[in-house]
Design a protein around this motif. Structure first.
Motif, PDB file in Angstrom:
ATOM      1  N   MET A   1      17.854  51.412  -5.155  1.00 17.64           N
ATOM      2  CA  MET A   1      17.527  51.856  -6.519  1.00 17.64           C
ATOM      3  C   MET A   1      16.259  52.677  -6.488  1.00 17.64           C
ATOM      4  O   MET A   1      15.278  52.298  -5.873  1.00 17.64           O
ATOM      5  CB  MET A   1      17.344  50.635  -7.427  1.00 17.64           C
ATOM      6  CG  MET A   1      17.026  50.997  -8.880  1.00 17.64           C
ATOM      7  SD  MET A   1      16.836  49.512  -9.903  1.00 17.64           S
ATOM      8  CE  MET A   1      18.508  48.920  -9.892  1.00 17.64           C
ATOM      9  N   LYS A   3      12.742  54.140  -7.530  1.00 20.30           N
ATOM     10  CA  LYS A   3      11.624  53.432  -8.145  1.00 20.30           C
ATOM     11  C   LYS A   3      11.408  53.886  -9.579  1.00 20.30           C
ATOM     12  O   LYS A   3      11.392  55.062  -9.882  1.00 20.30           O
ATOM     13  CB  LYS A   3      10.352  53.640  -7.328  1.00 20.30           C
ATOM     14  CG  LYS A   3       9.179  52.806  -7.845  1.00 20.30           C
ATOM     15  CD  LYS A   3       7.976  52.947  -6.942  1.00 20.30           C
ATOM     16  CE  LYS A   3       6.822  52.090  -7.469  1.00 20.30           C
ATOM     17  NZ  LYS A   3       5.629  52.220  -6.632  1.00 20.30           N
ATOM     18  N   LEU A   4      11.229  52.921 -10.451  1.00 18.89           N
ATOM     19  CA  LEU A   4      10.997  53.193 -11.865  1.00 18.89           C
ATOM     20  C   LEU A   4       9.505  53.364 -12.112  1.00 18.89           C
ATOM     21  O   LEU A   4       8.710  52.527 -11.717  1.00 18.89           O
ATOM     22  CB  LEU A   4      11.518  52.033 -12.711  1.00 18.89           C
ATOM     23  CG  LEU A   4      11.126  51.986 -14.181  1.00 18.89           C
ATOM     24  CD1 LEU A   4      11.731  53.168 -14.900  1.00 18.89           C
ATOM     25  CD2 LEU A   4      11.578  50.688 -14.802  1.00 18.89           C
ATOM     26  N   LEU A  29      20.145  55.334 -12.108  1.00 16.14           N
ATOM     27  CA  LEU A  29      20.397  53.929 -11.833  1.00 16.14           C
ATOM     28  C   LEU A  29      21.517  53.828 -10.812  1.00 16.14           C
ATOM     29  O   LEU A  29      22.609  54.320 -11.009  1.00 16.14           O
ATOM     30  CB  LEU A  29      20.802  53.208 -13.129  1.00 16.14           C
ATOM     31  CG  LEU A  29      21.196  51.743 -12.973  1.00 16.14           C
ATOM     32  CD1 LEU A  29      19.974  50.921 -12.580  1.00 16.14           C
ATOM     33  CD2 LEU A  29      21.788  51.218 -14.275  1.00 16.14           C
ATOM     34  N   GLU A 302      15.817  46.293 -14.388  1.00 21.15           N
ATOM     35  CA  GLU A 302      15.316  47.582 -14.859  1.00 21.15           C
ATOM     36  C   GLU A 302      15.497  47.730 -16.359  1.00 21.15           C
ATOM     37  O   GLU A 302      14.587  48.197 -17.067  1.00 21.15           O
ATOM     38  CB  GLU A 302      16.013  48.738 -14.142  1.00 21.15           C
ATOM     39  CG  GLU A 302      15.481  50.093 -14.603  1.00 21.15           C
ATOM     40  CD  GLU A 302      16.031  51.263 -13.800  1.00 21.15           C
ATOM     41  OE1 GLU A 302      15.472  52.360 -13.937  1.00 21.15           O
ATOM     42  OE2 GLU A 302      17.007  51.085 -13.053  1.00 21.15           O
ATOM     43  N   ARG A 306      12.412  48.318 -18.967  1.00 22.66           N
ATOM     44  CA  ARG A 306      12.360  49.482 -19.856  1.00 22.66           C
ATOM     45  C   ARG A 306      12.360  49.054 -21.325  1.00 22.66           C
ATOM     46  O   ARG A 306      11.671  49.648 -22.157  1.00 22.66           O
ATOM     47  CB  ARG A 306      13.535  50.407 -19.554  1.00 22.66           C
ATOM     48  CG  ARG A 306      13.362  51.191 -18.248  1.00 22.66           C
ATOM     49  CD  ARG A 306      14.553  52.099 -17.969  1.00 22.66           C
ATOM     50  NE  ARG A 306      14.311  52.919 -16.780  1.00 22.66           N
ATOM     51  CZ  ARG A 306      13.717  54.107 -16.778  1.00 22.66           C
ATOM     52  NH1 ARG A 306      13.300  54.623 -17.919  1.00 22.66           N
ATOM     53  NH2 ARG A 306      13.537  54.775 -15.660  1.00 22.66           N
ATOM     54  N   PHE A 325      10.176  42.850 -12.090  1.00 23.72           N
ATOM     55  CA  PHE A 325      10.353  44.299 -11.979  1.00 23.72           C
ATOM     56  C   PHE A 325       9.208  45.034 -12.676  1.00 23.72           C
ATOM     57  O   PHE A 325       8.660  46.010 -12.148  1.00 23.72           O
ATOM     58  CB  PHE A 325      11.699  44.688 -12.591  1.00 23.72           C
ATOM     59  CG  PHE A 325      12.185  46.053 -12.203  1.00 23.72           C
ATOM     60  CD1 PHE A 325      13.120  46.225 -11.195  1.00 23.72           C
ATOM     61  CD2 PHE A 325      11.716  47.182 -12.857  1.00 23.72           C
ATOM     62  CE1 PHE A 325      13.575  47.485 -10.842  1.00 23.72           C
ATOM     63  CE2 PHE A 325      12.160  48.452 -12.510  1.00 23.72           C
ATOM     64  CZ  PHE A 325      13.093  48.596 -11.488  1.00 23.72           C
ATOM     65  N   ASN A 329       6.304  47.496 -10.924  1.00 23.57           N
ATOM     66  CA  ASN A 329       6.327  48.923 -11.222  1.00 23.57           C
ATOM     67  C   ASN A 329       5.313  49.371 -12.262  1.00 23.57           C
ATOM     68  O   ASN A 329       5.003  50.564 -12.337  1.00 23.57           O
ATOM     69  CB  ASN A 329       7.735  49.330 -11.689  1.00 23.57           C
ATOM     70  CG  ASN A 329       8.743  49.249 -10.577  1.00 23.57           C
ATOM     71  OD1 ASN A 329       8.844  50.150  -9.755  1.00 23.57           O
ATOM     72  ND2 ASN A 329       9.488  48.150 -10.515  1.00 23.57           N
TER      73      ASN A 329
END
Length: 378
Positions: A1, A3-4, A29, A302, A306, A325, A329
């Motif tokens: 995945m 990186k956010l 995604l 994720e 978000r 997560f 991040n």
């Protein structure tokens, strides 16, 4: 995945533009459970509070699946129920509702049962794995996505943390003519009910306790500056029209404080209320598979991270994996939202016994409360 990179400081423009949606660059995604939609499944109709289709929240899902999430937005659970009642069965594929309205949606035949194994409840904190009102007659009808606490939000250049330790501050000369309200009876009266002495069960009160609530409302009525829409609630604290607003919380002040407005939120000693937003699959939806995929994304680590920093209004999330997560991040946002594992965090508030799950009135009719709210505003 991939990186956010989450925004560490949500911008005021995101809030002001929440009804229109703000453009943003998102990362793709890569999740094995996501299947790219066929051409006849490209639109998902979503009934929701404002802000939930911001590209910063759902962009990865749309990019990975080719599905366009189209929102019909409402403000207030009563408005949501009215919209569902007025729409043909199958109009909405996914319905985001406040948790206290899930039973009404089920009883009205507006949502379908869900398969628990489809959703990552094992990632959730234990308190949220079987959330009250979501499991009805042994079946799952809604999945919690995010939540927050309601007490009072206040200007820190007018009031101190010690001042707002009790709802009695609403009667203080410091806030004469400066007490504002988000114009929805359920959160506002719930917190005022706590202030009236109905601690531990602000919505499940007998007639004497209801009379005490009405009496407290009569006491504080003369301090009122105004009753606000969602957007105007932000504005009233920003420009100082209101020095304090009961019935709201961090969903207001986190964003304002990030923009330098001197505000904060607190749950007074008499207790506060938890707002909870949950997703259900609409009855008669012809796209139940992609509706399920969308809810799976929103409960993924994720999706949860978000959602927590959604530009329209921030929130806490029920997924421990989502916390992890977010910490990995965007540590600054995790700390600001009190979703860290080493410091005092939002889950500790449960242990203190100050938080009451928001409900519709238990011992009175809803009309008794809405009539009281109308009289209060007069």
């Amino acid at each position: 995945m991939s990186k956010l990179i989450l925004p560490s400081k949500p911008h005021l423009i995101g809030r002001r533009a929440m009804l229109a949606g703000a453009g943003a660059t998102v990362t793709a995604l890569a999740a094995p459970s996501i299947v790219r939609a066929q051409s006849d499944d490209m639109t998902l109709n979503f009934l929701t509070w404002p802000g939930h289709t911001d590209p910063e929240v759902i962009g990865p899902f749309e990019e990975a699946t080719g599905i366009k999430v189209v929102a019909k937005e409402y403000v207030g659970g009563d408005n949501m129920v009215a919209l569902v009642n007025q729409s043909p069965v199958g109009t909405y594929d996914v319905i985001l509702s406040d948790a206290e309205f899930v039973i009404a949606l089920r009883d009205g035949g507006f949502i379908d049962p869900m398969t628990p194994e489809d959703y990552p409840f094992e990632d959730f904190f234990a308190e949220f794995q079987q959330f009250p009102g979501h499991w009805l007659d042994g079946e799952l009808y809604s999945v919690i996505i995010r939540y927050g606490f309601l007490g009072v939000s206040y200007r820190t250049d007018v009031l101190s943390r010690e001042d707002v330790e009790t709802y009695q501050i609403l009667l203080d000369d410091k806030v004469a003519g400066k007490v504002g309200y988000f114009d929805w009876y359920l959160p506002s009266m719930g917190c005022l009910s706590c202030g009236a002495g109905n601690t531990g069960r602000p919505y499940d009160i007998n007639e004497d306790e209801f009379a005490a609530l009405l009496g407290f409302m009569e006491q504080v009525k003369g301090q009122t500056t105004g009753f606000y829409s969602m957007a105007d609630t932000f504005a009233s604290l920003t420009n100082g029209d209101a020095s304090i607003i009961p019935g709201v919380g961090d969903w207001i002040t986190q964003l304002l404080a990030a923009d330098g407005v001197p505000v904060d939120s607190w749950v007074p000693k008499e207790g506060g209320v938890q707002w909870t937003e949950s997703m259900s699959i609409g009855k008669g939806s012809s796209k139940q598979e992609i509706a399920k995929q969308f809810i799976q994304y929103m409960t993924s680590p994720e999706g949860q991270a978000r959602s927590a920093v959604m530009p329209a209004y921030n929130a806490s999330v029920p997924s421990k994996a989502g916390w992890e997560f977010l910490n990995a991040n965007n540590a600054d946002a995790a700390k600001r939202l009190r979703m860290t594992f080493e410091d005092n965090n939002v889950m500790d508030d449960y242990a203190e016994g100050k938080i009451n799950i928001r409900k519709t009135p238990v011992q009175q009719e809803i009309e008794d409360w809405t009539d009281a709210w109308t009289d209060f505003k007069a």
